[in-house]
Scaffold this motif. Structure first.
Motif, PDB file in Angstrom:
ATOM      1  N   SER A 191      33.687  23.689  67.909  1.00  0.00           N
ATOM      2  CA  SER A 191      32.182  23.736  67.313  1.00  0.00           C
ATOM      3  C   SER A 191      32.291  23.464  65.763  1.00  0.00           C
ATOM      4  N   GLN A 192      33.407  24.097  65.148  1.00  0.00           N
ATOM      5  CA  GLN A 192      33.627  24.341  63.794  1.00  0.00           C
ATOM      6  C   GLN A 192      34.187  22.869  63.301  1.00  0.00           C
ATOM      7  N   LYS A 195      31.093  20.643  63.078  1.00  0.00           N
ATOM      8  CA  LYS A 195      30.118  21.008  61.805  1.00  0.00           C
ATOM      9  C   LYS A 195      30.659  20.246  60.681  1.00  0.00           C
ATOM     10  N   ASP A 199      28.771  17.248  58.593  1.00  0.00           N
ATOM     11  CA  ASP A 199      28.484  17.627  57.309  1.00  0.00           C
ATOM     12  C   ASP A 199      28.837  16.491  56.183  1.00  0.00           C
ATOM     13  N   VAL A 205      23.191  20.042  60.896  1.00  0.00           N
ATOM     14  CA  VAL A 205      23.836  20.772  61.894  1.00  0.00           C
ATOM     15  C   VAL A 205      24.133  22.065  61.263  1.00  0.00           C
ATOM     16  N   GLU A 206      23.419  23.031  62.048  1.00  0.00           N
ATOM     17  CA  GLU A 206      23.840  24.379  61.703  1.00  0.00           C
ATOM     18  C   GLU A 206      24.800  24.928  62.672  1.00  0.00           C
ATOM     19  N   PHE A 207      25.749  25.995  61.898  1.00  0.00           N
ATOM     20  CA  PHE A 207      27.083  26.415  62.892  1.00  0.00           C
ATOM     21  C   PHE A 207      26.576  28.058  62.777  1.00  0.00           C
TER      22      PHE A 207
END
Length: 237
Positions: A191-192, A195, A199, A205-207
């Motif tokens: 997921s990181q 993101k 970006d 996109v929010e993590f």
């Protein structure tokens, strides 16, 4: 309206009952909930392309449900866990598929307001690589990504390009990725990295990292992760 997609590494032994508690909790809060099923690895037609066309047809059936149940299709959010997180984001990005794609369905895809991925497999190529390394170490064959697509990313690069959410960016809808720091099933780095790539394209996109959560707390309404999850769902709606 929330469309819920269960996980289980796309395998036949895990069905939508695995996410029933989350769906029931949403329904009790007055949210119309559509928990969808799909053919999975080990079932006839599961994997490529059936799994993808199944989830497409399921969400595109919502207009028919709306006629009978007074649903507001201007406020549809998709929530997916694990493999379901992959499918949720993929659904939001499928409008970017080439017209020749085997996993592209007829008609215009239903528009959604946003997507929430709960420990989702948002990068198939990276996850396939992680699982391949694990296979080498453990000397045990286990790579459901490879089974889903029908081969490795080196063997079938075009399929991975069409099936992996990270390759379909930008998805053109808000996305929230929630991942537990203690997740031993889907590494939080999946997921990181999504993101980070997103970006560089746009900023929708929010993590969110939950330090005390492993893989399944995210779908447990009794866990300390639930207030974070439900807050993000309600905010997106």
């Amino acid at each position: 309206m929330v469309v819920v997609i269960h996980g289980g590494y796309w395998q036949s032994d895990v069905g939508l009952d695995s996410i029933a508690a989350l769906s029931e909790k949403l329904t009790k809060q007055g949210i119309a909930t559509w928990s969808i099923e799909y053919r999975r690895i080990g079932q006839a037609g599961g994997g490529w392309p059936g799994t993808f066309t199944d989830v497409s047809q399921a969400i595109d059936y919502l207009p028919e449900l709306a006629k009978k149940n007074n649903l507001n299709l201007n406020r549809v959010v998709i929530v997916g866990h694990s493999a379901g997180g992959h499918l949720a984001l993929w659904l939001a990005g499928r409008h970017r598929l080439p017209s020749s794609s085997e996993i592209k369905t007829d008609g215009t895809p239903l528009s959604v307001k946003g997507v929430i991925s709960l420990a989702g497999v948002v990068d198939l190529s990276l996850m396939e690589e992680v699982l391949s390394i694990s296979e080498e170490v453990t000397r045990e064959e286990f790579n459901p990504v490879r089974e889903l697509i029908g081969g490795s990313s080196a063997e079938l690069p075009e399929r991975y390009a069409q099936a992996s959410p990270i390759r379909l960016l930008p998805l053109d809808v808000p996305q929230v990725l929630i991942h537990g720091a203690l997740d031993a099933t889907i590494p939080i780095g999946i997921s990181q990295n999504y993101k980070k790539v997103a970006d560089n394209i746009n900023k929708n996109v929010e993590f969110i990292e939950i330090p005390s959560a492993e893989h399944f707390k995210l779908i447990n309404p009794e866990s300390e992760a639930w207030p974070i999850v439900i807050k993000e769902i309600l905010t997106m709606l």
